[in-house]
Design a protein around this motif. Structure first.
Motif, PDB file in Angstrom:
ATOM      1  N   LYS A 156     -21.215  44.334  55.212  1.00 22.75           N
ATOM      2  CA  LYS A 156     -21.252  44.328  53.758  1.00 22.75           C
ATOM      3  C   LYS A 156     -21.177  45.757  53.247  1.00 22.75           C
ATOM      4  CE  LYS A 156     -23.928  40.080  53.457  1.00 22.75           C
ATOM      5  NZ  LYS A 156     -25.107  39.426  52.916  1.00 22.75           N
ATOM      6  N   ASN A 157     -20.666  45.920  52.024  1.00 24.01           N
ATOM      7  CA  ASN A 157     -20.618  47.245  51.424  1.00 24.01           C
ATOM      8  C   ASN A 157     -21.962  47.549  50.757  1.00 24.01           C
ATOM      9  OD1 ASN A 157     -20.562  45.765  49.059  1.00 24.01           O
ATOM     10  ND2 ASN A 157     -18.455  46.311  48.525  1.00 24.01           N
ATOM     11  N   THR A 158     -22.047  48.663  50.053  1.00 25.37           N
ATOM     12  CA  THR A 158     -23.319  49.067  49.444  1.00 25.37           C
ATOM     13  C   THR A 158     -23.765  48.124  48.337  1.00 25.37           C
ATOM     14  OG1 THR A 158     -22.104  50.542  47.963  1.00 25.37           O
ATOM     15  CG2 THR A 158     -22.994  51.494  49.993  1.00 25.37           C
ATOM     16  N   ARG A 159     -22.853  47.385  47.765  1.00 27.44           N
ATOM     17  CA  ARG A 159     -23.198  46.418  46.716  1.00 27.44           C
ATOM     18  C   ARG A 159     -23.645  45.078  47.288  1.00 27.44           C
ATOM     19  NH1 ARG A 159     -17.816  47.003  43.245  1.00 27.44           N
ATOM     20  NH2 ARG A 159     -17.776  49.260  43.185  1.00 27.44           N
ATOM     21  N   GLY A 160     -23.566  44.934  48.601  1.00 29.63           N
ATOM     22  CA  GLY A 160     -23.955  43.681  49.233  1.00 29.63           C
ATOM     23  C   GLY A 160     -22.830  42.672  49.324  1.00 29.63           C
ATOM     24  N   GLN A 161     -21.605  43.094  49.024  1.00 29.98           N
ATOM     25  CA  GLN A 161     -20.457  42.194  49.093  1.00 29.98           C
ATOM     26  C   GLN A 161     -19.896  42.196  50.522  1.00 29.98           C
ATOM     27  OE1 GLN A 161     -18.071  44.144  46.153  1.00 29.98           O
ATOM     28  NE2 GLN A 161     -18.720  42.735  44.523  1.00 29.98           N
ATOM     29  N   LEU A 162     -19.521  41.043  50.992  1.00 26.84           N
ATOM     30  CA  LEU A 162     -18.945  40.893  52.327  1.00 26.84           C
ATOM     31  C   LEU A 162     -17.577  41.565  52.358  1.00 26.84           C
ATOM     32  CD1 LEU A 162     -19.394  39.521  55.075  1.00 26.84           C
ATOM     33  CD2 LEU A 162     -18.159  37.568  54.169  1.00 26.84           C
ATOM     34  N   THR A 163     -17.388  42.491  53.291  1.00 26.72           N
ATOM     35  CA  THR A 163     -16.120  43.215  53.372  1.00 26.72           C
ATOM     36  C   THR A 163     -15.384  43.007  54.686  1.00 26.72           C
ATOM     37  OG1 THR A 163     -17.245  45.188  54.187  1.00 26.72           O
ATOM     38  CG2 THR A 163     -16.868  45.038  51.806  1.00 26.72           C
ATOM     39  N   HIS A 164     -16.102  42.770  55.786  1.00 25.67           N
ATOM     40  CA  HIS A 164     -15.474  42.617  57.093  1.00 25.67           C
ATOM     41  C   HIS A 164     -16.104  41.450  57.846  1.00 25.67           C
ATOM     42  CE1 HIS A 164     -14.677  46.852  56.170  1.00 25.67           C
ATOM     43  NE2 HIS A 164     -13.660  46.768  57.010  1.00 25.67           N
ATOM     44  N   VAL A 165     -15.253  40.735  58.567  1.00 26.32           N
ATOM     45  CA  VAL A 165     -15.720  39.670  59.455  1.00 26.32           C
ATOM     46  C   VAL A 165     -15.056  39.895  60.810  1.00 26.32           C
ATOM     47  CG1 VAL A 165     -15.767  37.195  59.915  1.00 26.32           C
ATOM     48  CG2 VAL A 165     -15.989  38.024  57.574  1.00 26.32           C
ATOM     49  N   THR A 166     -15.854  39.946  61.852  1.00 26.70           N
ATOM     50  CA  THR A 166     -15.353  40.117  63.212  1.00 26.70           C
ATOM     51  C   THR A 166     -15.663  38.836  63.987  1.00 26.70           C
ATOM     52  OG1 THR A 166     -15.854  42.475  63.094  1.00 26.70           O
ATOM     53  CG2 THR A 166     -15.453  41.551  65.277  1.00 26.70           C
TER      54      THR A 166
END
Length: 72
Positions: A11-21
């Motif tokens: 997640k980024n600093t805002r808590g939004q999901l940015t990457h999935v592995t």
């Protein structure tokens, strides 16, 4: 979100999901899903296979060929 073995998220600093592995050794079905969505480009082999003859067409062609030889 519940943790699933073989899947990691960032997640980024805002808590939004940015990457999935995804560990594709554990989740083989993900490869097919990504392919169906068009996220994985088709290989040359897959493109050639799509232009190939279906089993039923090959069967009909074989029967037709065998019958033509049998009549000789």
């Amino acid at each position: 979100m519940a943790a699933i073995a073989g899947i990691k998220t960032k997640k980024n600093t805002r808590g939004q999901l940015t990457h999935v592995t995804v560990d594709v050794r554990k989740h083989k079905e993900v490869i097919q899903m990504f392919s169906d969505l068009g996220l994985i480009p088709k290989t040359d082999f897959q493109k050639r296979c799509e232009q190939g003859v279906t089993v039923e067409e090959a069967r009909n062609h074989s029967i037709k060929h065998i019958r033509s030889i049998w009549k000789k």
